[in-house]
Design an enzyme around this catalytic site. Structure first.
Site, PDB file in Angstrom:
ATOM      1  N   ASP A   9       2.754  -5.528  51.597  1.00  0.00           N
ATOM      2  CA  ASP A   9       3.377  -4.217  51.496  1.00  0.00           C
ATOM      3  C   ASP A   9       2.310  -3.211  51.951  1.00  0.00           C
ATOM      4  OD1 ASP A   9       5.117  -2.098  50.764  1.00  0.00           O
ATOM      5  OD2 ASP A   9       4.153  -1.984  48.802  1.00  0.00           O
ATOM      6  N   MET A  10       2.693  -1.983  52.222  1.00  0.00           N
ATOM      7  CA  MET A  10       1.702  -0.988  52.656  1.00  0.00           C
ATOM      8  C   MET A  10       1.434   0.052  51.579  1.00  0.00           C
ATOM      9  SD  MET A  10       1.559   1.348  56.155  1.00  0.00           S
ATOM     10  CE  MET A  10       2.627   2.685  55.589  1.00  0.00           C
ATOM     11  N   ASP A  11       2.462   0.797  51.181  1.00  0.00           N
ATOM     12  CA  ASP A  11       2.273   1.874  50.212  1.00  0.00           C
ATOM     13  C   ASP A  11       1.951   1.309  48.844  1.00  0.00           C
ATOM     14  OD1 ASP A  11       3.199   4.562  51.586  1.00  0.00           O
ATOM     15  OD2 ASP A  11       4.546   2.986  52.277  1.00  0.00           O
TER      16      ASP A  11
END
Length: 223
Positions: A9-11
């Site tokens: 995932d990024m955030d």
């Protein structure tokens, strides 16, 4: 367990952006005369661009936040504010670059993010992380956002891997639910400001306190 790819995932995993998203959307809702509820941020985490913009724009009596305007307008204006933040600085989390590099030395990498495509490209481009990822995907490019498994299943297909042979690194309850529903091994890296729901926490094979704990040995280890 045989792991053939790792999906980030990024955030909240690579960048400390959830507080930025919360402040930007909270301020936007206030400016537009909408309502921000105690559970709003928790509900928004994992939603695709189309989903959260509809939620913000919908009338209050339709269980929305009542900011008015079209969902498209809301999305455009909020994303512009987020891009302005990232133009000043990308809030990389400690150990993010090293963790991505470590994983890339052992497996192909994917990115499954709820951020819009434009912000994914901005973050990965400005930080240089783009070179480590074979596939990057936004939930706005699939039918359903998290907690539905769509984005994880699509990334696995693009990597030419079975989802059940992939590990996912997630921070939010909805993200954990999405990766688990896709059949992936889930490693939780929750942010202290946004604790996991107890039920979602049980879906993780491992829970780590920081990305320095994310090692190849941990990824393949049993719980």
């Amino acid at each position: 367990m045989r792991i053939t790819a790792v999906v980030f995932d990024m955030d909240g995993v690579l960048i400390d952006s959830e507080p930025v998203w919360e402040q930007v959307r909270r301020d936007y809702v206030a400016e537009k005369g909408g309502r921000w509820l105690p559970d709003t941020q928790k509900r928004l985490m994992g939603m695709s661009t189309g989903e959260w913009s509809r939620y913000l724009s919908a009338d209050r009596d339709a269980d929305g936040l009542g900011v008015g305007g079209s969902a498209e307008q809301v999305a455009r204006e909020v994303i512009e504010r987020m891009a302005a933040h990232y133009d000043r600085a990308v809030p990389l989390l400690a150990g993010a670059v090293d963790a991505v590099q470590r994983m890339s030395q052992n497996w192909p990498l994917g990115l499954a993010s709820s951020s819009p495509r434009a912000l994914i490209d901005t973050v990965l481009g400005r930080t240089g992380l783009i070179e480590f990822f074979d596939v990057t995907l936004s939930t706005e490019q699939v039918e359903r956002g998290k907690p539905a498994p769509d984005v994880y299943l699509t990334v696995a297909r693009a990597l030419r891997r079975n989802a059940a042979d992939c590990a996912a690194v997630e921070d939010s309850s909805n993200g954990l639910r999405a990766a688990h529903a896709a059949g992936m091994r889930v490693i939780a890296a929750p942010r202290p400001e946004y604790p996991l729901d107890p039920e979602a926490r049980t879906l993780a094979t491992h829970v780590i306190d920081g990305l320095d704990e994310l090692t190849p040995a941990l990824v393949v280890a049993d719980s």
